[in-house]
Design a protein around this motif. Structure first.
Motif, short mmCIF file in Angstrom:
data_model
loop_
_atom_site.label_atom_id
_atom_site.label_comp_id
_atom_site.label_asym_id
_atom_site.label_seq_id
_atom_site.Cartn_x
_atom_site.Cartn_y
_atom_site.Cartn_z
N LEU A 58 0.83 -1.20 0.00
CA LEU A 58 0.00 0.00 0.00
C LEU A 58 0.87 1.25 0.00
O LEU A 58 0.62 2.20 -0.76
N ILE A 114 -9.11 26.78 -19.48
CA ILE A 114 -8.21 25.70 -19.06
C ILE A 114 -8.28 25.47 -17.54
O ILE A 114 -8.24 24.35 -17.05
N ARG A 115 -8.51 26.57 -16.80
CA ARG A 115 -8.59 26.45 -15.33
C ARG A 115 -9.79 25.59 -14.93
O ARG A 115 -9.72 24.82 -13.99
N GLN A 151 -9.05 22.04 -15.67
CA GLN A 151 -8.13 21.54 -14.65
C GLN A 151 -8.86 21.24 -13.35
O GLN A 151 -8.66 20.19 -12.74
N TYR A 187 -9.29 17.63 -11.81
CA TYR A 187 -8.65 17.39 -10.53
C TYR A 187 -9.62 16.74 -9.54
O TYR A 187 -9.30 15.75 -8.89
N LEU A 204 -10.35 13.28 -10.56
CA LEU A 204 -9.19 12.44 -10.28
C LEU A 204 -9.15 12.03 -8.81
O LEU A 204 -8.93 10.86 -8.47
N LEU A 226 -9.29 8.31 -7.53
CA LEU A 226 -8.16 7.72 -6.80
C LEU A 226 -8.58 7.22 -5.42
O LEU A 226 -8.07 6.22 -4.94
N VAL A 263 -9.91 3.92 -6.02
CA VAL A 263 -8.85 2.96 -6.30
C VAL A 263 -8.13 2.56 -5.01
O VAL A 263 -7.90 1.38 -4.75
N GLY A 276 -10.36 0.52 -2.89
CA GLY A 276 -10.52 -0.75 -3.61
C GLY A 276 -9.31 -1.64 -3.38
O GLY A 276 -9.45 -2.85 -3.14
N TYR A 277 -8.15 -1.02 -3.40
CA TYR A 277 -6.92 -1.79 -3.23
C TYR A 277 -6.82 -2.36 -1.82
O TYR A 277 -6.51 -3.55 -1.63
N ILE A 278 -7.14 -1.52 -0.84
CA ILE A 278 -7.08 -2.00 0.54
C ILE A 278 -8.06 -3.16 0.72
O ILE A 278 -7.74 -4.21 1.29
N HIS A 319 -9.21 -5.09 -1.56
CA HIS A 319 -8.71 -6.24 -2.30
C HIS A 319 -7.69 -7.00 -1.47
O HIS A 319 -7.73 -8.23 -1.38
N PHE A 342 -5.69 -6.36 -9.43
CA PHE A 342 -4.48 -6.01 -8.71
C PHE A 342 -3.49 -7.16 -8.67
O PHE A 342 -2.31 -7.00 -8.90
#
Lengths: 487, 68, 227
Positions: free
Chosen positions: A253, B3-4, B7, B11, B14, B18, B21, B24-26, B28, C2
């Motif tokens: 992690l 553009i601001r 962005q 952001y 994102l 994230l 993700v 999700g990873y934890i 998983h 993963f």
């Protein structure tokens, strides 16, 4: 499946270990020298223009970062890589040849590059000073290392890549990307056919150049001073202590956390400069977030010793590594603090910054590489470590050196920052610039002495290593965990 | 479009992405261990038991059998 | 997904690369064009100034001196107006530095003179008692490499459209002429003679009269230009 006749082949690992010791002594020797120059300016003239502070400072940083540290990284890679993939380099003539070529190209390239700096060939961009012909050599060296990494992975027996491998791969990719983009330059001779063939001009101008440079500069720290050192500690600390990593899941992690967050933080080198405000804020915010994955790794290392803290007393190598993770925690806390805008306003451009760099590099990088190479020495030569006592003395001497170094630089930096902004009762600046220089003399002296302590420790290390290689008691087989040492 | 604004929206998107993700990873990591599909902690042994003669934690050939 | 990544070194590497690459993209790319726009009145360096800038770089002056004035009263009082983005449009590379062992130099041309610089570089403590800066006597003898400076000017003119030989403000005159190497060198020598005379050092004047520009003269021309 196994062929007992084959053994791990440490040839290249040994070579790079010698280089790490050599470049460590050269690079830090120059560092100590220029530290004394700041306190006693007459030292600048010892060898004419070649010992001027400004000439030597880039040589110091480059030799230590790309000589000592990279040698240490390569040495440990050629050792750890084989072991966690359970494949010997002796099994592939090709990889063996690549490894040796990698070493020689690196060694010769490094000497030439240092020579070029001494002769004033520099692009001036920090940690990327080498002119374009040397950049090409660097790229070749890097490609060879890549072939070696992925080649060894290709013939591995262990399906899953151990966490250290992740960090080595990330080092490879990260440095490749950063180095290429920051060194985009146009050789002027190729365009105009006149002037110095080595000269080049940056592809980026002004603020853009600064943004690319510090995106590089900050992340060179990430991918040379942090990521590969974590790769080392995740192998050497468990191996030396006989304890598996405290939480393998946490290590995964924090790997992704570190990879993602680190790259955003470069903006903290440019706070209150002319780069866009949002980027400065982003750099500041991400620097603070960076504490999480950094401390995740560091705590994971410390907790690996859970229940086995007794080893800290008995084994100097464990001492080195545990203190290394502690210094890692210190500098990954200090860095974010310096990234906070109001703190940065005070700290930027002062000696607090070199202070911060050095508690990371001396404490974390230096100690880890020293421990790793001493861990490998008995395995290289099938001999005990020559002297445990000497190792202990080295540990305490160098620790004292680091403490002297960063404490004096903290005081110097904050003093300087406060004096630059101090005003008298009418709102006029209270000090001229030279006042803020002369006041630092005692701190510069203390810092140089601290550096001298650390430097002396390097000789103890080199001597211990040499004696282990030549005169120590032989052991029958490779030790499994703790490295055997003679009192 | 400004553009601001792009962005800003990108952001925000994102960050949300994230966060998913990351969690999700934890999930998983812990779930696959709970279900007994894989045991991450055994990989820690790779550093400890790393002789050329010692059996790999997960040999290349037997991979298909193990992960199903 | 993963666990698949963890076992496939190639895709793992791609994954790592994506994760580390896009921070740079998002931070650097959006403002790239705007950042390279010069401020009104900014001019490219003349040949002599560029040669001086190369001396500045060769001697790593940026190891101890910054060229970035931050927007605080304590800094503007000490060094002058805070630095603007567009002032750096012709700086390749940028020379902001990261450490002020010595003072900032971004506007040093406003408050130091040629002879001050010459005295200072010859023996720093003669003008700043207590200074820890070393003397740079060798650059009083070294001859500045005008040819490489010209190569650089021509390169940036060709490759990056830096406005040499152009009328930038529309007054019908060329602002920063470059021309052929011979012309440029001639101009640089004239300029160098003026700077050398300002230093009040006969050896420097003599060298310039012989057609050789000492590095110190080029360096002073560059420092005087920093305003």
């Amino acid at each position: 499946m196994q062929n007992p006749a084959i053994e791990y082949d440490y040839t290249v690992a040994k070579w790079f270990s010698y280089l790490a010791i050599l470049f460590g002594i050269i690079g830090m020797g120059i560092g100590v020298w220029i530290a004394f120059e700041l306190a006693f300016p007459e030292l600048n003239y010892v060898a004419g223009q070649y010992t001027l502070f400004s000439r030597l400072r880039p040589i110091h940083t480059n030799t230590v970062a790309f000589g000592f540290t990279l040698s240490g990284i390569f040495a440990t890679w050629y050792y750890v890589g084989q072991r966690v993939l359970k494949v010997s380099m002796a099994e592939s003539k090709f990889l063996m040849a690549v490894g040796k070529l990698h070493f020689w190209l690196y060694f010769i390239g490094a000497l030439l590059a240092v020579g070029s700096l001494l002769l004033r060939y520099t692009t001036s961009k920090e940690y990327a000073q080498f002119e374009w012909p040397f950049d090409i050599v660097v790229v070749l060296i890097w490609v060879l290392w890549g072939i070696s990494i992925f080649g060894l992975i290709g013939i591995r027996r262990e399906k899953t890549l151990y966490i250290s491998m992740w960090y080595y791969i990330a080092t490879f990719l990260g440095v490749a990307m950063l180095y290429l983009f920051n060194n985009m330059e146009v050789p002027t001779y190729l365009i105009t056919g006149m002037g110095d063939p080595f000269h080049s001009v940056s592809m980026y101008a002004g603020t853009n150049d600064a943004m690319v440079q510090w995106w590089y500069g900050h992340n060179a720290v990430a991918f040379v001073f942090t990521v590969p050192i974590i790769a080392m500690i995740y192998y050497y600390l468990p191996k030396e202590s006989g304890q598996p990593v405290y939480s393998y899941k946490l290590s995964l992690l924090s790997f992704w956390g570190l990879m993602f967050v680190y790259l955003w933080a470069g903006g903290h080198h440019l706070i209150y400069s002319t780069v866009p405000d949002w980027m400065q804020t982003m750099g500041s915010v991400f620097s603070v977030i960076l504490i999480l994955p950094s401390w995740g790794s560091a705590l994971n290392m410390l907790l690996t010793m859970k229940g086995e803290w007794g080893q800290l007393k008995e084994n100097p190598l464990i001492k080195f590594m545990v203190l290394a993770s502690t210094f890692y925690m210190l500098s990954t806390l200090e860095g974010p603090i310096q990234s906070i805008k109001s703190v940065n306003a005070l700290a930027h451009f002062t000696d607090w910054i070199p202070g911060h760099v050095h508690d990371g590099t001396l404490g974390w990088v230096g100690f880890m590489i020293i421990a790793a190479i001493m861990h490998m020495a008995p395995r290289f030569y099938k001999r005990e470590i020559y002297s445990k006592k000497l190792l202990e003395m080295q540990f305490w001497l160098q620790t004292t050196g680091i403490v002297l170094y960063f404490s004096s630089m903290w005081i110097a930096g904050i003093t300087q920052g406060m004096m630059w902004r101090a005003v008298d009762q009418y709102g006029n600046l209270a000090y001229s610039f030279i006042d803020t220089v002369t006041v630092l003399h005692p701190y510069y002296t203390l810092r140089a002495i601290g550096g001298l302590f650390y430097f002396t420790g390097l000789f103890m290390w080199a001597y211990n290593f040499y004696k282990t290689m030549t005169a120590s008691k032989a052991i029958e087989k490779e030790p499994q965990f703790a490295s055997p040492m003679a009192a | 479009m400004d553009i601001r604004l792009i962005q800003g929206v990108a952001y925000l998107g994102l960050i949300i992405f994230l966060t998913f993700v990351l969690y999700g990873y934890i999930m998983h990591l812990y779930r696959s261990e709970k279900k007994g599909k894989r045991n991450y902690e055994k990989y820690g042994k790779m550093a400890l038991d790393d002789e050329l003669t010692s059996p790999p934690v997960e040999p290349l050939e037997e991979h298909t059998k193990e992960s199903r | 997904m993963f666990s698949w990544l963890e076992k496939n070194p190639f895709f793992f590497a791609v994954g790592v690369f994506v994760v580390i690459a896009f921070a740079g993209l998002i931070e650097i790319v959006p403002d790239f064009a705007q950042q390279s726009r010069p401020v009104v009145g900014a001019k490219p360096y003349s040949l002599l100034e560029l040669a001086g800038r190369q001396v500045y770089i060769k001697e790593s002056c940026n190891a101890c001196h910054s060229q970035l004035i931050r927007p605080f009263k304590s800094e503007t009082d000490r060094y002058g107006m805070y630095s603007l983005n567009g002032e750096y449009a012709y700086d390749r590379p940028f020379l902001w530095g990261s450490k002020r062992t010595g003072p900032d130099l971004h506007r040093v041309g406003n408050y130091r003179t040629s002879d001050w610089h010459a005295n200072h570089m010859w023996e720093p403590t003669s003008v700043v008692p207590g200074s820890i800066m070393p003397a740079y006597k060798h650059i009083f003898k070294n001859v500045a490499d005008l040819e490489t400076a010209y190569a650089e000017a021509l390169t940036v003119k060709k490759v990056f459209n830096v406005p040499y030989d152009k009328d930038m403000n529309g007054d019908g005159k060329i602002d920063v002429p470059l021309g052929s190497f011979k012309q440029a060198k001639q101009r640089a020598l004239q300029y160098a003679l003026k700077v050398a005379q300002e230093t009040k050092r006969k050896d420097l004047v003599d060298m310039v009269k012989q057609g050789k520009v000492p590095e110190i003269v080029a360096l002073i021309a560059y420092l005087n230009r920093l305003k």
